[in-house]
Design an enzyme around this catalytic site. Structure first.
Site, mmCIF file in Angstrom:
data_model
loop_
_atom_site.group_PDB
_atom_site.id
_atom_site.type_symbol
_atom_site.label_atom_id
_atom_site.label_comp_id
_atom_site.label_asym_id
_atom_site.label_seq_id
_atom_site.Cartn_x
_atom_site.Cartn_y
_atom_site.Cartn_z
ATOM 1 N N HIS A 110 0.845 -1.169 0.039
ATOM 2 C CA HIS A 110 -0.260 0.093 -0.176
ATOM 3 C C HIS A 110 1.128 1.055 -0.021
ATOM 4 O O HIS A 110 1.814 1.239 0.558
ATOM 5 C CB HIS A 110 -1.159 -0.591 0.899
ATOM 6 C CG HIS A 110 -0.151 -0.194 2.677
ATOM 7 N ND1 HIS A 110 -0.344 -1.340 3.065
ATOM 8 C CD2 HIS A 110 -0.051 1.016 3.268
ATOM 9 C CE1 HIS A 110 0.872 -0.644 4.611
ATOM 10 N NE2 HIS A 110 0.348 0.684 4.323
ATOM 11 N N HIS A 112 1.899 4.062 2.200
ATOM 12 C CA HIS A 112 2.402 4.296 2.965
ATOM 13 C C HIS A 112 4.147 4.832 3.041
ATOM 14 O O HIS A 112 4.215 4.252 2.286
ATOM 15 C CB HIS A 112 1.633 4.577 4.319
ATOM 16 C CG HIS A 112 0.948 4.231 4.011
ATOM 17 N ND1 HIS A 112 -0.206 3.587 5.611
ATOM 18 C CD2 HIS A 112 -0.644 4.921 3.702
ATOM 19 C CE1 HIS A 112 -1.651 4.361 5.203
ATOM 20 N NE2 HIS A 112 -1.726 5.344 4.354
ATOM 21 N N ASP A 114 5.527 4.081 4.809
ATOM 22 C CA ASP A 114 7.219 3.306 5.552
ATOM 23 C C ASP A 114 6.871 1.803 4.776
ATOM 24 O O ASP A 114 7.672 0.707 5.484
ATOM 25 C CB ASP A 114 6.255 2.658 6.774
ATOM 26 C CG ASP A 114 4.496 2.299 6.752
ATOM 27 O OD1 ASP A 114 4.174 3.177 6.326
ATOM 28 O OD2 ASP A 114 4.927 2.107 7.940
ATOM 29 N N HIS A 115 6.621 2.197 3.642
ATOM 30 C CA HIS A 115 6.331 0.715 3.050
ATOM 31 C C HIS A 115 6.707 1.061 1.309
ATOM 32 O O HIS A 115 7.740 0.302 0.356
ATOM 33 C CB HIS A 115 4.880 0.051 2.595
ATOM 34 C CG HIS A 115 5.236 -0.697 4.198
ATOM 35 N ND1 HIS A 115 5.323 -1.316 4.580
ATOM 36 C CD2 HIS A 115 4.197 -0.259 5.216
ATOM 37 C CE1 HIS A 115 4.189 -1.146 6.209
ATOM 38 N NE2 HIS A 115 3.990 -0.379 6.120
ATOM 39 N N HIS A 186 -6.899 -0.771 4.893
ATOM 40 C CA HIS A 186 -5.873 0.331 5.250
ATOM 41 C C HIS A 186 -5.814 1.253 4.256
ATOM 42 O O HIS A 186 -5.398 2.020 5.387
ATOM 43 C CB HIS A 186 -4.651 -0.778 5.449
ATOM 44 C CG HIS A 186 -3.380 -0.841 6.143
ATOM 45 N ND1 HIS A 186 -3.564 -0.264 7.834
ATOM 46 C CD2 HIS A 186 -2.298 -0.034 5.960
ATOM 47 C CE1 HIS A 186 -2.780 -0.056 8.099
ATOM 48 N NE2 HIS A 186 -1.100 0.219 7.395
ATOM 49 N N TYR A 217 -8.099 4.604 12.828
ATOM 50 C CA TYR A 217 -8.478 4.951 12.312
ATOM 51 C C TYR A 217 -9.672 5.119 13.000
ATOM 52 O O TYR A 217 -10.287 4.745 13.846
ATOM 53 C CB TYR A 217 -8.252 3.808 11.131
ATOM 54 C CG TYR A 217 -8.035 3.494 9.608
ATOM 55 C CD1 TYR A 217 -6.130 4.072 10.178
ATOM 56 C CD2 TYR A 217 -8.026 2.712 9.339
ATOM 57 C CE1 TYR A 217 -5.321 4.449 9.543
ATOM 58 C CE2 TYR A 217 -6.669 2.739 8.259
ATOM 59 C CZ TYR A 217 -5.253 3.199 8.632
ATOM 60 O OH TYR A 217 -4.002 3.066 7.733
ATOM 61 N N HIS A 251 4.695 -5.115 7.896
ATOM 62 C CA HIS A 251 5.181 -5.181 9.712
ATOM 63 C C HIS A 251 5.623 -6.355 10.151
ATOM 64 O O HIS A 251 5.168 -7.380 10.576
ATOM 65 C CB HIS A 251 4.178 -4.746 10.269
ATOM 66 C CG HIS A 251 3.496 -3.037 9.923
ATOM 67 N ND1 HIS A 251 4.953 -2.152 10.607
ATOM 68 C CD2 HIS A 251 3.253 -2.564 8.793
ATOM 69 C CE1 HIS A 251 4.465 -0.791 10.188
ATOM 70 N NE2 HIS A 251 3.917 -1.023 9.161
#
Length: 294
Positions: A110, A112, A114-115, A186, A217, A251
């Site tokens: 996805h 974001h 951090d990815h 997500h 969320y 993660h």
């Protein structure tokens, strides 16, 4: 020459005399500094690459997954971690005998930071084609800004997809077939990927499954994402049914991995069904907590 009234004369004097104005305002404090996107240290802690299957390698950090799949026709990268991980990923590729020009596709979970954070830099360095879907491509192009839940808090270098895929579409390279599974929730464009590898010449079905969490969320009656709960529930059902001998998540600790221990990085294996069941339970708990506040 016409006479000027007394009132008009006073106005002219006031306008022309700065000294007669109100005393100067006290200087206001400077606007606050923008805080950098701070993360856990383990998200930025490199670990040595290790093998998951005969063709599949872990090349991420202690706390964020990135996978490299080597084929006879080139390599595929899935996710990359934080934006500052680009040089590390390229170095890991070279350690595993993959030159920049050998990387043919970049897949992701996805959009974001951090990815997908380093994917733009890796694309520039390699010329690899970025594969995404329509929902994620829009967020990639904005570099994560205007996120449904985080606004502009977690931006990253923007990029555009070279190929858009549909749910259950297959990407093939060098005899390896990567099937995309749309698992929204997500993010609206969240994707999971499955492919068949081998380990010690035995078949191994690998599932790289996107996050099914909802960190902070707003779920019930979310005006910007009205069907978010329905999407989560459909994604949970889809993940439960995936071909899944080995589960890996963006993660890694969410699926029982401890990449820092490269000699035994998977002490608590988890099935896709277990991962889905736990996600469903967390979703129900979060919904109940929201209801209790209202």
């Amino acid at each position: 020459m016409p006479r000027v009234s007394a009132v008009a004369s006073l106005l002219l004097i006031a306008i022309a005399s700065p000294a007669a104005a109100a005393p100067p305002r006290k200087a206001e404090p400077a606007l606050p500094q923008l805080k950098a996107y701070e993360t856990k240290e383990e998200w930025r802690q490199p670990v040595p690459p290790f093998r998951i299957g005969d063709h599949t390698w872990y090349v991420g950090t202690a706390g964020l997954s990135a996978l490299l799949v080597k084929t006879d026709a080139g390599a595929v990268l899935i996710d990359g971690g934080m934006p500052q991980a680009a040089d590390m990923i390229l170095a890991r590729m070279r350690e595993l005998g993959v030159a920049p020009s050998d990387l043919k596709y970049i897949l992701h979970s996805h959009a974001h930071a951090d990815h997908s954070g380093p994917l733009a830099a890796i694309q520039r360095a390699t010329g690899a084609r970025v594969v995404s879907n329509a929902e994620s491509d829009a967020l990639l192009a904005r570099g994560g800004s205007a996120d449904l839940h985080f606004g502009d808090e977690i931006q990253f270098p923007p990029l555009r997809a070279d190929r858009l895929v549909l749910d259950d579409e297959v990407l093939e390279l060098g005899g390896m077939r990567f099937t995309v599974h749309f698992t929204p929730g997500h993010t609206p464009g969240s994707m999971s990927w499955t492919w068949d590898d081998t380990r010690n010449r035995k078949p191994l079905r690998i599932a790289y499954v996107d996050s099914l969490s909802a960190p902070g969320y707003h779920l019930a009656s979310n005006p910007r994402y009205p069907h978010i709960v329905d999407d989560y529930r459909r994604s949970v059902d889809a993940v439960r049914a995936l071909p899944c001998d080995v589960l890996i998540t963006p993660h890694p600790d969410a699926s029982g991995w401890t990449p820092a221990n490269t000699s035994a990085p998977h002490p608590q294996p988890m099935t896709c069904a277990d991962y889905a069941t736990r996600a469903a339970a967390r979703l129900d708990e979060q919904l109940k907590a929201e209801e209790a506040k209202h």
